[in-house]
Design an enzyme around this catalytic site. Sequence first.
Site, PDB file in Angstrom:
ATOM      1  N   MET A  30       0.835  -1.202   0.000  1.00 26.20           N
ATOM      2  CA  MET A  30       0.000   0.000   0.000  1.00 26.20           C
ATOM      3  C   MET A  30       0.874   1.259   0.000  1.00 26.20           C
ATOM      4  O   MET A  30       0.400   2.350   0.322  1.00 26.20           O
ATOM      5  CB  MET A  30      -0.947   0.005   1.196  1.00 26.20           C
ATOM      6  CG  MET A  30      -2.022  -1.061   1.121  1.00 26.20           C
ATOM      7  SD  MET A  30      -3.551  -0.680   2.008  1.00 26.20           S
ATOM      8  CE  MET A  30      -2.944  -0.416   3.665  1.00 26.20           C
ATOM      9  N   HIS A  34       9.125   1.320   3.376  1.00 28.60           N
ATOM     10  CA  HIS A  34      10.218   1.385   4.341  1.00 28.60           C
ATOM     11  C   HIS A  34      11.084   0.144   4.170  1.00 28.60           C
ATOM     12  O   HIS A  34      10.880  -0.640   3.222  1.00 28.60           O
ATOM     13  CB  HIS A  34       9.671   1.496   5.765  1.00 28.60           C
ATOM     14  CG  HIS A  34       8.621   0.480   6.106  1.00 28.60           C
ATOM     15  ND1 HIS A  34       8.880  -0.881   6.172  1.00 28.60           N
ATOM     16  CD2 HIS A  34       7.296   0.616   6.383  1.00 28.60           C
ATOM     17  CE1 HIS A  34       7.782  -1.529   6.491  1.00 28.60           C
ATOM     18  NE2 HIS A  34       6.800  -0.652   6.622  1.00 28.60           N
ATOM     19  N   GLY A  36      11.172  -2.605   5.610  1.00 29.00           N
ATOM     20  CA  GLY A  36      10.456  -3.866   5.598  1.00 29.00           C
ATOM     21  C   GLY A  36       9.987  -4.236   4.211  1.00 29.00           C
ATOM     22  O   GLY A  36      10.132  -5.385   3.763  1.00 29.00           O
ATOM     23  N   HIS A  37       9.412  -3.274   3.499  1.00 30.37           N
ATOM     24  CA  HIS A  37       9.017  -3.526   2.115  1.00 30.37           C
ATOM     25  C   HIS A  37      10.222  -3.851   1.246  1.00 30.37           C
ATOM     26  O   HIS A  37      10.165  -4.747   0.386  1.00 30.37           O
ATOM     27  CB  HIS A  37       8.321  -2.300   1.536  1.00 30.37           C
ATOM     28  CG  HIS A  37       7.047  -1.916   2.215  1.00 30.37           C
ATOM     29  ND1 HIS A  37       6.967  -0.819   3.040  1.00 30.37           N
ATOM     30  CD2 HIS A  37       5.816  -2.469   2.192  1.00 30.37           C
ATOM     31  CE1 HIS A  37       5.718  -0.708   3.486  1.00 30.37           C
ATOM     32  NE2 HIS A  37       5.005  -1.703   3.001  1.00 30.37           N
ATOM     33  N   GLY A 147       5.133  -9.860   4.178  1.00 29.73           N
ATOM     34  CA  GLY A 147       5.846  -9.780   5.439  1.00 29.73           C
ATOM     35  C   GLY A 147       5.147 -10.547   6.541  1.00 29.73           C
ATOM     36  O   GLY A 147       3.907 -10.536   6.646  1.00 29.73           O
ATOM     37  N   GLN A 153      -2.776 -11.843   8.070  1.00 32.40           N
ATOM     38  CA  GLN A 153      -2.971 -11.581   6.648  1.00 32.40           C
ATOM     39  C   GLN A 153      -2.300 -12.662   5.809  1.00 32.40           C
ATOM     40  O   GLN A 153      -2.888 -13.170   4.839  1.00 32.40           O
ATOM     41  CB  GLN A 153      -2.401 -10.211   6.286  1.00 32.40           C
ATOM     42  CG  GLN A 153      -2.364  -9.923   4.797  1.00 32.40           C
ATOM     43  CD  GLN A 153      -1.796  -8.557   4.505  1.00 32.40           C
ATOM     44  OE1 GLN A 153      -2.525  -7.567   4.540  1.00 32.40           O
ATOM     45  NE2 GLN A 153      -0.508  -8.491   4.223  1.00 32.40           N
ATOM     46  N   LEU A 184       8.867  -2.552  11.847  1.00 28.47           N
ATOM     47  CA  LEU A 184       8.688  -1.466  10.894  1.00 28.47           C
ATOM     48  C   LEU A 184       7.264  -1.487  10.359  1.00 28.47           C
ATOM     49  O   LEU A 184       6.719  -2.536  10.022  1.00 28.47           O
ATOM     50  CB  LEU A 184       9.680  -1.608   9.746  1.00 28.47           C
ATOM     51  CG  LEU A 184      11.163  -1.520  10.115  1.00 28.47           C
ATOM     52  CD1 LEU A 184      12.026  -1.650   8.875  1.00 28.47           C
ATOM     53  CD2 LEU A 184      11.466  -0.212  10.843  1.00 28.47           C
TER      54      LEU A 184
END
EC number: 6.3.2.1
Length: 280
Positions: A30, A34, A36-37, A147, A153, A184
């Site tokens: 979305m 950061h 993490g992505h 993640g 999810q 994160l």
Amino acid sequence: MQTIRQLPDLRDAVSGFRAAGERVAFVPTMGALHAGHMALVAEAKLAAPRVIVSIFVNPKQFAPGEDLARYPRKEQADSRMLAAAGVDLLWMPPVEVMYPEGHATNIAVTGVSEPLDGAARPGHFDGVATVVAKLFNQVKPDIALFGEKDFQQLAVIRRMVADLDFDIDVRGVPTQRDDDGLALSSRNVYLAPEDRASAVALPRALGVAARAIEKGDDAQAALATARASLEAAGFDVDYVELVDAASLGTPVAGQPRRLLAAARIAGTRLIDNVSVAEPE
């Protein structure tokens, strides 16, 4: 890096990858990217010669009164990060492309979607499942990466992929954390400095509880202690639960377990989770 906003153009680009015999790894996001992505992108680049990332703030997974309107949007910065990381294609559809007039289909994954965030945010996982199914049909990836911070999810998507026979390898990537341990999240930007300092109580409480359970201490007592420590740090706790890692139901002896929590601090809702080994 190609940036595409219309579905026919996306399909043409993906057809070109397929014609060259290239596998595709996909990272749905979305935005407000950061580290993490970017860890997901790095794993995607190891997994396939072509990497597609999507950015779409999905209105169907936000309940009334949640932060859809103020959810951080940083398209230019995100695009620069992805281009620098070697992403091949950025898919950024507008809402009217994802949900054209008359859109009436909703996907509900029962069971795994119902406890925890499913109970705290009714309808949320229907929105997640619907948009991810659409993205999978649009991109048609071989591999999709998510993640583990959003552990429920991930479980919902794996269940949907199995149930609907998507020919996609869904891979979880370990949670990326700041130096102090906080997971994160794009929503961390909402936190004022004093609240950000207090937020580290969330991973610390989970770590203490997980170690206690692994030592053989009573699980319910450990969960109660974790909840109390979060409340003392200023959190309003939605849940702190120990569950079976696959079903998110009652833990089963000998099967992987996960400790999950969701709590609000200064109005910002944070989630986190850690694995819990069998007692020593």
